[in-house]
Design an enzyme around this catalytic site. Structure first.
Site, PDB file in Angstrom:
ATOM      1  N   SER A 171       0.843  -1.194   0.000  1.00  0.00           N
ATOM      2  CA  SER A 171       0.000   0.000   0.000  1.00  0.00           C
ATOM      3  C   SER A 171       0.876   1.240   0.000  1.00  0.00           C
ATOM      4  O   SER A 171       1.977   1.231   0.568  1.00  0.00           O
ATOM      5  CB  SER A 171      -0.903   0.011   1.243  1.00  0.00           C
ATOM      6  OG  SER A 171      -1.569   1.260   1.361  1.00  0.00           O
TER       7      SER A 171
ATOM      8  N   TYR B 235      -2.548  -1.383   9.831  1.00  0.00           N
ATOM      9  CA  TYR B 235      -2.587  -1.909   8.458  1.00  0.00           C
ATOM     10  C   TYR B 235      -1.280  -1.607   7.735  1.00  0.00           C
ATOM     11  O   TYR B 235      -0.666  -2.498   7.122  1.00  0.00           O
ATOM     12  CB  TYR B 235      -3.776  -1.276   7.729  1.00  0.00           C
ATOM     13  CG  TYR B 235      -3.846  -1.538   6.249  1.00  0.00           C
ATOM     14  CD1 TYR B 235      -4.370  -2.723   5.755  1.00  0.00           C
ATOM     15  CD2 TYR B 235      -3.413  -0.571   5.334  1.00  0.00           C
ATOM     16  CE1 TYR B 235      -4.453  -2.956   4.387  1.00  0.00           C
ATOM     17  CE2 TYR B 235      -3.495  -0.789   3.964  1.00  0.00           C
ATOM     18  CZ  TYR B 235      -4.011  -1.982   3.505  1.00  0.00           C
ATOM     19  OH  TYR B 235      -4.083  -2.206   2.144  1.00  0.00           O
TER      20      TYR B 235
END
Length: 260
Positions: free
Chosen positions: A152, A165
């Site tokens: 990400s 995350y």
């Protein structure tokens, strides 16, 4: 899932985890357009997975969807057995060519308020699950094959609430470099694709559905808009193409230039 039994061996097969929706779906379809047959996984959305299989078959490629819970390593041995059977019965092969570790889930909480349960979920799905699923599937991955892990943009830039995350995605990026080094003797390349903000249902679909948030992100993106699933799917297909065989151990961010 309904599928077509192969009469001749497949030339290229990709296994895409979380391929029933979002970025996984876009990646599976783009790979099919590039000539790959596709094994895709889903956790609970069997109907959505069946739809993706039908779309791939409409493109003239073979496809099969298998259930998989990325958060439970206890099921990985049985899943690997299912993959081996599927390769033989549906694709006429004993191995496959590319693994896309895409499946994931999101959580949103400041680190000071992140619960142990939230942390464990992120760890089990995004880090532990990826390592041990890859480990289980390595005997079925062809020499000279490809592994592409999904990270990400949040592993580079920071937005409050995504710390747990993003920490797992940072771990994936380090793991990728180690896998690239360790699997090089087999000719297997290992890379990371790191999407920026994309209009999907991930995280409740906030980027897609919240116009104010969408505009704010677009304002921080060099190319002036939020990403679309096909932006990421096209990058995945590119990184698994024959021309990308000299790329390994790399992080490729696909974000339109977010927060440069």
């Amino acid at each position: 899932m309904t599928t077509t039994v192969a009469s001749t061996p497949s030339l290229k097969i990709a296994l895409v985890t979380g391929g029933s929706r979002g970025l996984g779906r876009a990646s599976a379809l783009q790979l099919a357009r590039q000539g790959f047959d596709v094994l895709l996984t889903f956790r609970s959305q069997a109907a959505e997975a069946a739809e993706v299989v039908a779309q791939i078959e409409a493109l003239g490629r073979r496809a099969l969807a298998l259930p998989l819970d990325m958060g439970s390593t206890a099921g990985f041995a049985a899943f690997a057995d299912q993959v081996q059977t599927a390769l033989s019965q549906h694709f006429g092969r004993s191995d496959f060519d590319a693994l896309v570790n895409n499946a994931g889930a999101g959580t949103h909480a400041p680190l000071a308020e992140t619960t142990e349960a939230q942390f464990d979920q992120m760890f089990n799905i995004h880090l532990k699950g990826v390592l041990f699923l890859t480990q289980r599937l390595l005997p079925l991955l062809a020499d000279g094959g490809r592994i592409l892990n999904v990270s990400s943009g949040l592993a580079r830039f920071t937005f409050p609430g995504y710390g747990a995350y993003a920490a797992m995605k940072g771990g994936i990026e380090v793991m990728t470099r180690y896998l690239a080094k360790e699997l090089a003797p087999r000719g297997i390349t290992v890379n990371v694709v790191a999407p920026g903000a994309v209009e999907t249902d991930f995280g409740g679909g906030a980027v897609r559905d919240n116009a104010q948030l969408n505009a704010a992100i677009a304002g921080q993106t060099t190319l002036g808009r939020v990403g679309q699933p096909d932006d990421i799917g096209a990058a995945v297909a590119m990184l698994l193409s024959p021309g990308s065989g000299w790329i390994t151990g790399q992080r490729i961010e696909v974000s339109g230039g977010m927060v440069l």
